[in-house]
Design an enzyme around this catalytic site. Structure first.
Site, PDB file in Angstrom:
ATOM      1  NE  ARG A 226      27.062  49.554  40.678  1.00 51.64           N
ATOM      2  CZ  ARG A 226      26.571  48.495  41.317  1.00 51.64           C
ATOM      3  NH1 ARG A 226      27.321  47.423  41.500  1.00 51.64           N
ATOM      4  NH2 ARG A 226      25.329  48.483  41.767  1.00 51.64           N
ATOM      5  CB  SER A 265      37.251  32.968  36.364  1.00 50.52           C
ATOM      6  OG  SER A 265      36.305  32.932  37.422  1.00 50.52           O
ATOM      7  CB  ALA A 295      41.044  37.984  39.023  1.00 49.29           C
ATOM      8  CG  ASP A 313      33.497  44.076  44.295  1.00 49.18           C
ATOM      9  OD1 ASP A 313      33.589  43.765  45.497  1.00 49.18           O
ATOM     10  OD2 ASP A 313      32.406  44.253  43.716  1.00 49.18           O
ATOM     11  CB  CYS A 353      31.580  41.477  50.015  1.00 52.06           C
ATOM     12  SG  CYS A 353      31.942  39.977  49.092  1.00 52.06           S
TER      13      CYS A 353
END
Length: 409
Positions: A226, A265, A295, A313, A353
């Protein structure tokens, strides 16, 4: 203290001798006595030599080793020593910076990252004076009170800049490996009590939700990434896709982005994002827009060149290798759309991830997406998890967060 023993088949001790902390069920030849999930056991090689002690589990990972000594006792003092070592590392890395000590206070960090801190099956995150403890094995679940008491002692004895903990919350109803185990867990405070109040992360404010939020209440693992977004965001029009609670959005706004669109969403995620925007920049921040939409659909429909900084992400597309093919297709699709739609000279931060997806597989998926776009793309940064999510060099499986920063010409 003597624990029940399990003996390995010949030549199955090699990974343990290389200090890998997992023993797989197929490596076990025999048990000295019946053992149950969560029991402490000592692992022997095929000739009876002790190799280590750890928690037994009934799955494919049969033992998670806490010690590579057959003589060490796993008690409160053992846990206290490991917790003290973990805190020293975070202090040495400069992560503990209380409000008033500097212009970029930080009181949010991961104290224990499983195998990376020598405590397989355990996660502990710190939010100011609240610790959130999460068990990923039955052994850690059964040791939770011992660990909480040791943790409280460590923080009481640490001194500046560490403050004593006011509450230790247990959050494992969704993380234990089987349904039967999860039914035994009950989330709640083990010691003390605290309310969710704003915490500091690099001088910005967020509100963790350890009661209902994902993970332990906040995505600490993206802190350094970030911050890197902030270095690129000044004057940019930014899309933060899969924004969840808006972490990347807050850093981009704080760095002077021209406009930030947060996309998710989930209406709950958008509510949390807007809370964080208000907390840092006021109730009506004209540079921020919330978009509650899928998305993939949004990216497909958005005009060419609308954004010059895009953050992707997504949640884990693959929890295990069985769905790896579908996950890689998802990464190729989302990155392919973003690369095609990005403005000339734009930056894309893209992440995975999914622990089941390796760095090489993720990079290949992004490469395939770039190649299909026909655009010239360069890698500026290769990203991973931060210093408070350390990777045990003998346990590469602990590296789960992968990221690339792309420059699209």
């Amino acid at each position: 203290m003597h624990y029940p023993t399990l003996r390995l088949l010949p030549r199955k001790e090699e990974s343990i001798l290389r200090l890998h902390p997992w023993v797989f069920s197929g490596a076990i030849a025999s048990y000295s006595e019946p053992v149950t999930d969560g029991s402490l056991v000592t692992v022997l090689d095929s000739k009876g030599k002790p190799l280590g002690t750890g928690h037994f589990g009934g799955g494919s990972i049969a033992v998670r080793l806490l010690s590579f000594s057959g003589e060490e006792i796993i008690d409160r003092e053992f846990y206290k020593a490991r917790l003290q070592a973990a805190l020293r590392l975070r202090l040495d890395c400069g992560l503990v910076r209380p409000d008033g000590s500097c212009d970029r206070p930080n009181d949010t960090y991961r104290l224990v990252h499983g195998e990376g801190d020598g405590l397989p099956g355990l996660v502990i995150d710190i939010y100011d004076r609240t610790a959130v403890l999460q068990a990923h094995s039955m052994g850690m679940h059964e040791a939770r009170m011992m660990i909480a008491e040791a943790l409280q002692e460590v923080y009481e004895e640490a001194g500046d800049p560490v403050a004593p903990l006011a509450g230790i919350y247990y959050k494992s109803e969704s993380t234990l490996p089987t349904r039967d185990m999860r039914e035994l867990a009950s989330d709640g405070f083990l010691l003390g009590h605290t309310e969710a109040t704003p915490i500091w992360e690099n001088g910005l404010r967020f509100i963790p939700d350890w009661l209902k939020g994902q993970k332990t209440g906040f995505f600490i693992d993206q802190r350094e990434n970030r911050e890197l977004v902030g270095q690129y965001a000044q004057g940019c029009t930014v899309l933060n896709a899969f924004c969840y609670t808006g972490g990347f959005s807050i850093y981009a706004l704080g760095a002077g982005a021209k406009r930030v669109d947060s996309l998710d969403s989930s209406s709950k995620a958008m509510y949390l994002t807007e809370r964080h925007v208000a907390l840092n920049f006021g109730e009506d921040c004209p540079r921020h827009r919330s978009v509650t939409e899928d998305a993939f659909d949004y990216l497909e429909q958005m005009p060419q060149g609308q954004y010059d900084l895009i953050i992707l992400d997504p949640p884990a597309f693959a929890k295990h290798r069985k769905v790896l093919r579908n996950a890689l297709m998802g990464y190729r699709k989302i990155n392919g759309i973003a690369i095609k739609k990005a403005a000339p000279g734009s930056i894309i931060f893209t992440f995975s991830c999914s622990q089941a997806v390796s760095k090489e597989e993720f990079r290949l998926a992004v490469f395939t997406a770039a190649a299909s776009s026909g655009r010239r793309v360069r890698i500026l940064h290769q990203l991973t998890q931060p210093v408070d999510h350390p990777i045990n060099i003998y346990h590469p499986e602990g590296e789960y967060l992968k990221g690339l920063v792309l420059y699209v010409e």
